[in-house]
Motif scaffolding. Structure first.
Motif, short mmCIF file in Angstrom:
data_model
loop_
_atom_site.label_atom_id
_atom_site.label_comp_id
_atom_site.label_asym_id
_atom_site.label_seq_id
_atom_site.Cartn_x
_atom_site.Cartn_y
_atom_site.Cartn_z
N THR A 34 50.71 30.57 31.69
CA THR A 34 50.36 30.98 33.13
C THR A 34 49.11 30.78 33.46
O THR A 34 48.24 30.40 32.48
N ILE A 35 48.72 30.99 34.78
CA ILE A 35 47.36 31.14 35.05
C ILE A 35 46.62 32.23 34.57
O ILE A 35 46.88 33.24 34.92
N CYS A 36 45.73 31.97 33.85
CA CYS A 36 44.74 33.08 33.47
C CYS A 36 43.15 33.08 33.83
O CYS A 36 42.84 31.86 34.45
N HIS A 37 42.18 33.89 33.23
CA HIS A 37 40.95 33.53 33.57
C HIS A 37 40.29 33.78 32.47
O HIS A 37 40.56 34.10 31.42
N HIS A 38 38.97 33.01 32.40
CA HIS A 38 38.16 32.95 31.24
C HIS A 38 38.02 34.28 30.68
O HIS A 38 38.29 34.57 29.63
N ARG A 39 37.39 35.18 31.63
CA ARG A 39 37.23 36.60 31.16
C ARG A 39 37.57 37.37 32.41
O ARG A 39 36.81 37.68 33.07
N PHE A 40 38.80 37.96 32.48
CA PHE A 40 39.23 38.74 33.35
C PHE A 40 38.57 40.29 33.20
O PHE A 40 38.90 40.73 32.24
N ASN A 41 38.31 40.82 34.25
CA ASN A 41 37.54 42.21 34.39
C ASN A 41 37.66 42.89 35.66
O ASN A 41 38.43 42.21 36.60
N SER A 42 37.25 43.89 35.86
CA SER A 42 37.49 44.77 36.80
C SER A 42 36.65 44.36 38.06
O SER A 42 36.84 44.47 39.25
N THR A 43 35.80 43.41 37.89
CA THR A 43 35.16 42.94 39.08
C THR A 43 35.67 41.42 39.43
O THR A 43 35.13 40.86 40.31
N THR A 44 36.73 40.81 38.69
CA THR A 44 37.01 39.45 39.11
C THR A 44 37.65 39.21 40.31
O THR A 44 37.28 38.24 41.05
N TRP A 45 38.37 40.25 40.58
CA TRP A 45 38.93 40.39 42.00
C TRP A 45 38.31 41.36 42.87
O TRP A 45 38.78 42.64 42.79
N ASN A 46 37.04 41.35 43.11
CA ASN A 46 36.28 42.20 43.83
C ASN A 46 36.95 42.77 45.17
O ASN A 46 36.96 42.03 46.15
N PRO A 47 37.09 44.11 45.42
CA PRO A 47 37.92 44.46 46.66
C PRO A 47 37.07 44.30 47.67
O PRO A 47 37.52 44.14 48.98
N LYS A 48 35.73 44.32 47.76
CA LYS A 48 34.78 44.15 48.96
C LYS A 48 35.00 42.65 49.53
O LYS A 48 35.20 42.77 50.73
N MET A 49 35.07 41.90 48.69
CA MET A 49 35.25 40.41 49.13
C MET A 49 36.23 39.63 48.18
O MET A 49 35.57 39.33 47.21
N CYS A 50 37.33 39.88 48.13
CA CYS A 50 38.13 39.29 47.23
C CYS A 50 38.33 37.86 47.20
O CYS A 50 39.03 37.24 48.22
#
Length: 333
Positions: A191-207
């Motif tokens: 599946t599609i993953c991220h190099h390093r997924f973390n709590s800021t990867t999908w930033n809620p302020k500006m996703c």
């Protein structure tokens, strides 16, 4: 830069501003980001472009897309560096109350990607990549031991490496055992993953879901890296909420025994330590104190990291009933 963008894309940029780590500009009520891509070769960029188009067709929210140059190229060059222009989705205000659930849905959609990938492919390659990385760092370490460590960072590295070598070897052995013992299920497909997924990867302020951060891998990569990051960012919160992230994911798309064990093997492999050492030696002189501080934190928290791993393994045996996680020898119970 504005002049080059106009020549390459025919876009007239009024003003450049910073958005997160990237330069950006605003046009027709849409944000565009300028992403350095010198580290990504052309074929890989093309794969990432195909993956992002697929996710846009699947109506995945917040996906950003590549803007092609006037000559239909994926990137342009300026001052011997390569850049891509990425168009953010018009709606970027995120609501991520349950990131585990959101991630599970994202992985679920991406699992149905129908084409072959080669350049972004990491699935099934962990053992090879880990061993290669371990061998490189071990021979570098031996050189440092012979040369006598010169500064505080080198002393920490030289003294701590044997411990992390052992941890890495355990992770590789655990990965091998998992591949022998467990049968992969449909959820274990790439599946599609991220190099390093973390709590800021999908930033809620500006996703912004950036395809330049993606690799094609097993979903356990993102789960493990999210928890590892949470540990170093705030391990008090990890104690309280860390496993609820896992449970949200598992409730949305139930994990197989194979997945649970892959997560554990990835958490065992001390990628955080490896990256800290590599970053220190690759960084400019003025950035070295930052990595020295990071190394200090890693070493200071090593026994807490062990109890986090023990917590995962005991939760695992309760949750899955039949998975017994081999204990890491030197980890006291």
């Amino acid at each position: 830069m504005k002049k080059t963008i106009f020549e390459e894309y025919g876009i007239k940029v009024q003003e450049m501003t910073k958005l997160g780590n990237y330069d950006s500009f605003y046009l027709h009520q849409t944000h565009f980001l300028l992403i350095p891509v010198s580290h990504i070769d052309e074929e890989e960029l093309y794969e990432l472009y195909q993956l992002s188009q697929f996710m846009l067709e699947k109506r995945e929210p917040y996906i950003s897309s590549f803007v092609l140059t006037k000559k239909n190229h994926m990137f342009f060059e300026k001052d011997e560096a390569k850049y891509a222009i990425i168009k953010c989705s018009s709606y970027t205000q995120g609501r991520f109350n349950q990131i585990g659930r959101e991630l599970a849905r994202f992985h679920q959609k991406a699992r149905s990607y129908p084409y072959q990938v080669s350049k972004t492919q990491r699935i099934g390659q962990w053992k090879f990549l880990w061993e290669k990385r371990l061998d490189q760092l071990e021979s570098f370490w031996m050189g440092r031991v012979h040369n006598q460590p010169l500064n505080q960072f080198e002393k920490m590295f030289v003294e701590s490496f044997p411990y992390y070598l052992g941890l890495a070897e355990n992770a590789i052995q655990y990965l091998v055992d998992t591949e022998l013992d467990e049968e992969p299920q449909p959820i274990d497909s790439g599946t599609i993953c991220h190099h390093r997924f973390n709590s800021t990867t999908w930033n809620p302020k500006m996703c912004v879901k950036l395809p330049t951060e993606w690799v094609f891998d097993h979903g356990s990569r993102d789960i493990a890296e999210y928890m590892r990051h949470l540990f170093f960012e705030n391990h008090e919160e990890l104690k309280i909420n860390g496993f609820s992230f896992l449970e949200d994911y598992d409730r949305t798309t139930p994990l197989s025994a194979f997945s649970w064990r892959l997560i554990y093997s990835r958490l065992l492999f001390p990628i955080h330590y490896f990256e800290c050492v590599e970053n220190y030696y690759l960084s400019q002189e003025e950035d070295k104190p930052f990595f020295e501080g990071e190394m200090n934190e890693i070493l200071k928290n090593s026994s807490q990291y062990e109890s986090f791993l023990r917590g995962y393994s005991s939760m695992l045996s309760i949750k899955t009933k039949r998975i017994v996680v081999p204990t890491v020898e030197w980890m006291s119970s």
